[in-house]
Design an enzyme around this catalytic site. Structure first.
Site, PDB file in Angstrom:
ATOM      1  N   ASP A  15       0.812  -1.215   0.000  1.00 19.39           N
ATOM      2  CA  ASP A  15       0.000   0.000   0.000  1.00 19.39           C
ATOM      3  C   ASP A  15       0.842   1.260   0.000  1.00 19.39           C
ATOM      4  OD1 ASP A  15       0.739  -0.720   2.673  1.00 19.39           O
ATOM      5  OD2 ASP A  15      -0.727   0.718   3.451  1.00 19.39           O
TER       6      ASP A  15
ATOM      7  N   GLU B 116      -0.209  -1.091   5.643  1.00 23.25           N
ATOM      8  CA  GLU B 116       0.857  -0.687   6.562  1.00 23.25           C
ATOM      9  C   GLU B 116       0.778   0.786   6.910  1.00 23.25           C
ATOM     10  OE1 GLU B 116       4.834   0.879   7.743  1.00 23.25           O
ATOM     11  OE2 GLU B 116       3.628   1.397   5.981  1.00 23.25           O
TER      12      GLU B 116
END
Length: 355
Positions: free
Chosen positions: A70, A124
């Protein structure tokens, strides 16, 4: 389709151009899963938008190479572009360059000298409760079992050992309400935080050496909350402080230190996360350091190496991105750093043999 055999610089651009803001990694995770499932030397599994692929060669040691899929929200910085040896785009530094290196290695190192587990995880960059690595550790802990781990966080091509712990605490100062036209009938809590700020200004941060690496702690105010109305003397003011502590302290010892600094005040802890020791004394880590070269330094910040530490797996941060460029609209990665990172990691995984 993702072609994992293409030049790692081209592969990085391809991964960057697949938008994967936190919570919306499904498309990229699907492409990664399909690419890795097609490799005969890997066993691929998926949990949500986290993909784990492992060699099963029966080696004496197993290592994890992990990276998050991400990014922070796009800020007009996609698609990627190359200028003067730099690849610009959302997530180039943090940390799709590292992800591309790991994907390239997964595809082109079928016979490593150590068994390898590749982990590509989601969420994350947002709240810890949604972190894909945390979910896998909870639901499939065996997937992360290893002797050593490398988290491909941006480090500008330098090994960064361990990470700092972090906690936030609220320091509460009380007073007495009164009308602001007759303030002498009250006690102004906002004015009362001056001694708290004085202690912060006078604070001398520790710089301890932990397993050969020097950490630099910090205790700072990160917020002030107070006030009732424009005509009321406030009876409460709260200073929020953030303590970044070296990994030689537990959360409990760090909290005790904050209580000591603010002795005499009400202290309430909002959140905390432990640090992780450098993990460079393990023989596998020594081999990694020899392959990468350079002088390791302490990680001044918190990363997911702490999650591996909780699992009993020593871990380091190492990636081609520059951490100082992370999350910026003009984020970029140096193409040569990507090539160098792949070369170093390949040398470590193959023991110098050609594959």
């Amino acid at each position: 389709m993702l072609d994992l055999t293409q030049d790692v610089r081209t592969l990085t651009a391809a991964v960057v151009d697949i938008e994967s803001v936190s919570g919306a990694e499904e498309h990229l995770a699907g492409l990664v899963e399909r690419a890795l499932t097609g490799l005969p030397h890997l066993k691929a599994d998926r949990s949500g938008n986290t993909v784990v692929a492992r060699t099963t060669l029966g080696r004496a040691e197993r290592v994890v190479i992990a990276g998050h899929l991400d990014t922070v929200p796009v800020a007009g910085n996609l698609p990627s572009r190359v200028e003067d040896g730099l690849l610009y785009g959302c997530g180039t530094s943090d940390m799709k360059a590292g992800v591309a290196v790991a994907l390239k290695l997964a595809a082109t190192v079928p016979d490593p000298v150590r068994d390898v587990t590749y982990v590509f995880y989601d969420c994350e960059e947002i709240e810890a409760a949604r972190n894909g690595l945390t979910r896998v550790a909870r639901e499939h802990p065996g997937w992360l079992a290893a002797d050593f781990a490398v988290l491909m966080e941006p480090t500008d091509g330098v090994i960064e050992g361990g990470c700092q712990g972090t906690l936030r605490a609220e320091i509460r100062v009380t007073g007495k309400r009164a009308h602001s036209a007759r303030s002498w009938f009250g006690v102004n809590a906002v004015h009362g935080i001056e001694p708290v700020l004085a202690r912060l200004n006078a604070y001398e941060a520790r710089r301890p050496v932990v397993d050969g690496l020097e950490y630099h702690e910090g205790l700072n105010a990160v917020g002030v909350r107070g006030g009732v109305a424009g005509n009321v003397i406030p009876d409460e003011c709260v200073v929020t402080v953030n303590y970044r502590f070296a990994p030689d302290l537990t959360v409990e010892r760090a909290q005790a230190h904050v209580r000591e600094v603010f002795d005499g005040y009400e202290v309430a802890f909002v959140d905390a996360a432990p640090g992780a020791r450098p993990g460079l004394t393990h023989p596998v880590a020594a081999a990694f350091t020899a392959a990468v070269g350079g002088t390791p330094r302490a990680k001044l910040g918190w990363t997911d190496v702490a999650r591996f530490s909780d699992l009993g797996v020593p871990a380091v941060n190492y990636g081609p991105g520059d951490p100082n460029l992370a999350h910026q609209q003009g984020e970029y990665v140096t193409l040569e750093k990507i090539v160098e990172s792949e070369r170093a990691m390949r040398a470590w995984l193959t023991g110098g043999r050609k594959q």
